[in-house]
Each structure stands twice: as C-alpha cells, then as structure tokens.
Scaffold this motif. Structure first.
Motif, mmCIF file in Angstrom:
data_model
loop_
_atom_site.group_PDB
_atom_site.id
_atom_site.type_symbol
_atom_site.label_atom_id
_atom_site.label_comp_id
_atom_site.label_asym_id
_atom_site.label_seq_id
_atom_site.Cartn_x
_atom_site.Cartn_y
_atom_site.Cartn_z
ATOM 1 N N TYR A 43 -2.265 -10.564 5.270
ATOM 2 C CA TYR A 43 -3.183 -9.733 5.378
ATOM 3 C C TYR A 43 -4.602 -10.443 4.366
ATOM 4 O O TYR A 43 -3.820 -11.310 3.703
ATOM 5 C CB TYR A 43 -3.001 -8.572 4.374
ATOM 6 C CG TYR A 43 -3.588 -7.712 3.554
ATOM 7 C CD1 TYR A 43 -4.578 -6.593 5.552
ATOM 8 C CD2 TYR A 43 -4.164 -6.506 3.139
ATOM 9 C CE1 TYR A 43 -5.210 -5.017 5.227
ATOM 10 C CE2 TYR A 43 -5.041 -6.060 3.019
ATOM 11 C CZ TYR A 43 -5.613 -5.455 4.109
ATOM 12 O OH TYR A 43 -6.837 -4.474 3.809
ATOM 13 N N LYS A 45 -9.004 -10.197 3.205
ATOM 14 C CA LYS A 45 -9.744 -9.748 2.518
ATOM 15 C C LYS A 45 -10.850 -10.325 3.812
ATOM 16 O O LYS A 45 -10.634 -11.176 4.412
ATOM 17 C CB LYS A 45 -10.398 -9.699 1.407
ATOM 18 C CG LYS A 45 -11.006 -11.140 0.866
ATOM 19 C CD LYS A 45 -11.262 -10.978 -0.202
ATOM 20 C CE LYS A 45 -12.318 -12.074 -0.555
ATOM 21 N NZ LYS A 45 -12.788 -12.433 -1.561
ATOM 22 N N MET A 57 -11.442 -0.934 5.404
ATOM 23 C CA MET A 57 -10.441 -0.287 5.384
ATOM 24 C C MET A 57 -10.288 1.141 5.314
ATOM 25 O O MET A 57 -9.909 1.947 6.136
ATOM 26 C CB MET A 57 -9.787 -0.874 3.384
ATOM 27 C CG MET A 57 -8.434 -0.540 3.706
ATOM 28 S SD MET A 57 -7.939 -0.990 2.146
ATOM 29 C CE MET A 57 -6.202 -1.005 2.536
ATOM 30 N N TYR A 92 -2.163 -1.331 -2.014
ATOM 31 C CA TYR A 92 -3.000 -3.078 -1.373
ATOM 32 C C TYR A 92 -3.593 -3.500 -2.596
ATOM 33 O O TYR A 92 -3.525 -2.517 -3.713
ATOM 34 C CB TYR A 92 -3.682 -2.178 -0.103
ATOM 35 C CG TYR A 92 -5.049 -1.453 -0.460
ATOM 36 C CD1 TYR A 92 -5.821 -2.357 -1.105
ATOM 37 C CD2 TYR A 92 -4.739 -0.216 -0.910
ATOM 38 C CE1 TYR A 92 -7.262 -1.163 -1.848
ATOM 39 C CE2 TYR A 92 -5.580 0.357 -1.542
ATOM 40 C CZ TYR A 92 -7.264 -0.100 -1.279
ATOM 41 O OH TYR A 92 -7.971 1.443 -1.923
ATOM 42 N N ASP A 94 -7.153 -6.072 -3.516
ATOM 43 C CA ASP A 94 -8.837 -6.324 -2.471
ATOM 44 C C ASP A 94 -9.053 -7.873 -2.567
ATOM 45 O O ASP A 94 -9.219 -8.572 -1.456
ATOM 46 C CB ASP A 94 -9.779 -5.706 -3.459
ATOM 47 C CG ASP A 94 -9.847 -5.658 -5.122
ATOM 48 O OD1 ASP A 94 -9.426 -6.220 -6.062
ATOM 49 O OD2 ASP A 94 -11.054 -5.377 -5.522
ATOM 50 N N SER A 146 -8.602 -5.513 7.118
ATOM 51 C CA SER A 146 -9.237 -4.120 7.271
ATOM 52 C C SER A 146 -9.255 -4.560 9.160
ATOM 53 O O SER A 146 -9.737 -5.045 9.856
ATOM 54 C CB SER A 146 -10.060 -3.993 6.562
ATOM 55 O OG SER A 146 -9.990 -4.067 4.924
#
Length: 148
Positions: A43, A45, A57, A92, A94, A146
């Motif tokens: 994952y 950003k 997101m 989650y 950021d 996202s």
C-alpha cells in the motif's frame, strides 16, 4: 434477510508500515490473529498531505476531479445501530514521518511513502462473497494506492 454493512475507518497520522511493525506489534498481532485482518503489504500513498490523500481513499477521485461547492447538507446518514459483525473496518495510516533527520535518509524517504492498511471483513461476508474476499486476499501482495 438483507444485511446492511457499516464502514468504520480508523486513521492514524504519520505512522509508516515499518513504524507500525516496530512500535505497534501487539496491535498488529491482534489484528492478524484475532480479527483475521488483511494486511496490504504494498500500500502506497498518493499525495503529500492528509486531506489530498483521504479524498481518493473515500471518493475514488482526486480533489481536482470533484465538483466545486459540494455540500453535505442534503446527505442522509443512517443512525441504525450495528455491531462489528455488520461492519467492514479499515485501519490505516496516511504516511510515515515527514520531517526530521530520519526523513532525509533513503529508508526515511521510503517509510514516508509507505503507510499501512488493514481491512477486517465480517466472517459471514467472506462466506457470502468468496470472490470479493479472494480478490482482497490477492491484493494484499500487490503494489497499490488509494482507490482511483
């Protein structure tokens, strides 16, 4: 009987995936072992601040793709009581640490770009929607951002 799902989003600021592994091992263990959380290893950003990151997101679009002057005044919210058995949980962060000497290192730059994401699905959801669950499990190993 139709089940109505709730979505619970729990966000933590400035904790990279590696920081979570280092400093929140009991939380990570509980999520994995007790809640069978799906841990998204790749994952990533999509923006440099929380607001710009959260919009894709939650809406599937970037800020510049949204209509201007939108308002929530006509949006209805369902206040029906629910339990975690009817809730999909997104836990989650950021981004990682964005300032300081550590951020200037190669590892610091990598950690700043790699938040963590866990998704917890109710057991009945996994059984009723096995294809969605399989896709979620497969995507744990994928590089991702996202939803866009």
């Amino acid at each position: 009987m139709t089940r109505h799902l709730s979505i619970l989003m729990i966000g933590v600021d400035s904790i990279s995936r590696n920081n979570m592994i280092r400093y929140m091992p009991k939380t990570r263990h509980f999520l994995s072992k007790n809640l069978s959380a799906l841990d998204y290893l790749g994952y990533n950003k999509v923006a440099d601040n929380t607001f710009l990151y959260m919009v894709p997101m939650t809406t599937g679009k970037f800020v510049h793709e949204l209509p201007l002057n939108t308002s929530l005044k006509n949006v209805s919210f369902d206040h029906e009581e629910s339990t975690l058995n009817n809730t999909i949980i997104f836990f989650y962060s950021d981004h990682g640490i964005r300032f300081g000497q550590f951020r200037q290192t190669f590892i610091g730059q990598m950690e700043e770009r790699l938040p963590f994401l866990f998704i917890i699905l109710p057991q009945w959801f996994k059984v009723k929607y096995p294809e969605i669950y399989t896709n979620c499990k497969t995507n744990q190993q994928s590089y991702g951002t996202s939803p866009q």
